[in-house]
Design an enzyme around this catalytic site. Structure first.
Site, mmCIF file in Angstrom:
data_model
loop_
_atom_site.group_PDB
_atom_site.id
_atom_site.type_symbol
_atom_site.label_atom_id
_atom_site.label_comp_id
_atom_site.label_asym_id
_atom_site.label_seq_id
_atom_site.Cartn_x
_atom_site.Cartn_y
_atom_site.Cartn_z
ATOM 1 N N TYR A 52 -6.816 -29.709 24.121
ATOM 2 C CA TYR A 52 -5.728 -28.736 24.220
ATOM 3 C C TYR A 52 -4.962 -28.683 22.911
ATOM 4 O O TYR A 52 -3.846 -29.184 22.779
ATOM 5 C CB TYR A 52 -4.793 -29.087 25.376
ATOM 6 N N GLY A 53 -5.576 -28.047 21.924
ATOM 7 C CA GLY A 53 -4.993 -27.956 20.606
ATOM 8 C C GLY A 53 -5.973 -28.444 19.560
ATOM 9 O O GLY A 53 -7.187 -28.492 19.791
#
Length: 330
Positions: A52-53
């Site tokens: 997530y990123g």
């Protein structure tokens, strides 16, 4: 009450994805405010990801910062992290080497600020033997470095096979009025039989059911939603018909469509042979989180009405594009 790795959690959890994985993520101040609000309202099951990123800035880094500032919150939260992908890519690699790398990296970034309650491979690569993947995570569980094993986007056969290798603590799959597949493909039945709670991600249909999008132009530039089949212009208006029906029902109940959508997921939890269900809506603002934490209480008449809506207005388009569906067994 749903339990994850033996710990009681609130009826709704909190998805962290939007706090670090978007074109313009919120500030640390806003993220912290959102996280504290979710916890204060009972959402103590948090779900993040190494993917997530960016490798240098994802859920783990935000969590490290959060628990550095609020160390007293660490023991209140049950944390599940997805990993097992090639760093910087969305390509799954379920090999022992990469799963070990992924868990080690998560633990390194958390730096002891928070125990890793659950670890799951975001997707299985389809070529590594399941015994190798589950066995690798199990080694960390036995060593006391990870609390338990979760599965993500897997089918009934994989759940059963993995549970035989090592007890599975949760299964994360997409489940909402927009994605009802688990009720008919054996996933919910298998989880109920084995006593495994289902973590329902995207319970708001990625915001569609919350009424965030009235036309394709409402989707922000840079959002991955622009690539998902259900948000394409050729089917958007058809899917909007379902949303409008939910909005009408919500208005009669004095609720928002998002609250009805969350209530629908919760109405299945532990009922009529279904497993315990834990929706994990993600939100980045206090107002949206506060709304989500007040799901509608749905009667049998409401559920019957929603079933009729689903029959009349079936969702158009797959959950992901063809490439994305390759590793989504369910």
């Amino acid at each position: 009450m749903v339990k994850l790795v033996g710990k009681e959690v609130g009826k709704l959890g909190y998805g962290l994805m939007g706090l670090t994985w978007r074109a313009d993520p919120p500030s640390q101040e806003q993220a912290f405010e959102a996280m504290r609000t979710a916890l204060s309202l009972g959402a103590n099951a948090w779900n993040g990801g190494e993917l997530y990123g960016r490798p240098e800035r994802n859920s783990l880094h935000l969590l490290h910062e959060y628990f550095t500032k609020y160390p007293g919150d660490a023991d209140k939260i049950v944390l599940s992290i997805k990993g097992g992908v090639v760093p910087g890519e969305l390509r799954p690699d379920s090999s022992k080497a990469n799963v070990s790398r992924s868990i080690d990296e998560c633990l390194k970034v958390l730096d002891g600020k928070k125990f890793l309650d659950l670890f799951e491979c975001a997707r299985l690569d389809g070529k590594t033997p399941l015994e190798e993947t589950i066995g690798t995570i199990a080694e960390y569980v036995k060593a006391g470095k990870v609390g338990g094993i979760s599965l993500s986007e897997v089918g009934a056969q994989t759940i059963r096979k993995a549970h035989a290798i090592h007890p599975i603590s949760a299964v994360e799959v997409e489940f909402s009025l927009f994605s009802t597949d688990i009720l008919t493909n054996g996933v919910a039945d298998t989880c109920a039989e084995l006593g495994i709670p289902v973590v329902a991600y995207s319970p708001l249909g990625r915001g569609f059911l919350a009424g965030l999008y009235k036309s394709p132009s409402d989707i922000p530039q840079g959002s991955f939603l622009k690539f998902l089949p259900r948000f394409q212009p050729d089917v958007f208006d058809e899917n909007l018909k379902l949303v409008k029906q939910v909005e009408e029902l919500a208005a009669k109940k004095g609720s928002t469509p998002g609250q009805v959508a969350l209530g629908w997921v919760l109405a299945h939890s532990g009922k009529k042979g279904w497993p315990e269900m834990l929706p994990i809506p993600g939100a980045t603002t206090v107002d949206r989180i506060t709304e989500n934490m007040k799901p509608a209480q749905l009667s049998e008449e409401d559920m019957a009405a929603l079933s009729e809506i689903l029959q009349k207005f079936p969702v158009q388009g797959a959950r992901y594009h063809a490439e994305g569906m390759k590793h989504a067994e369910a």
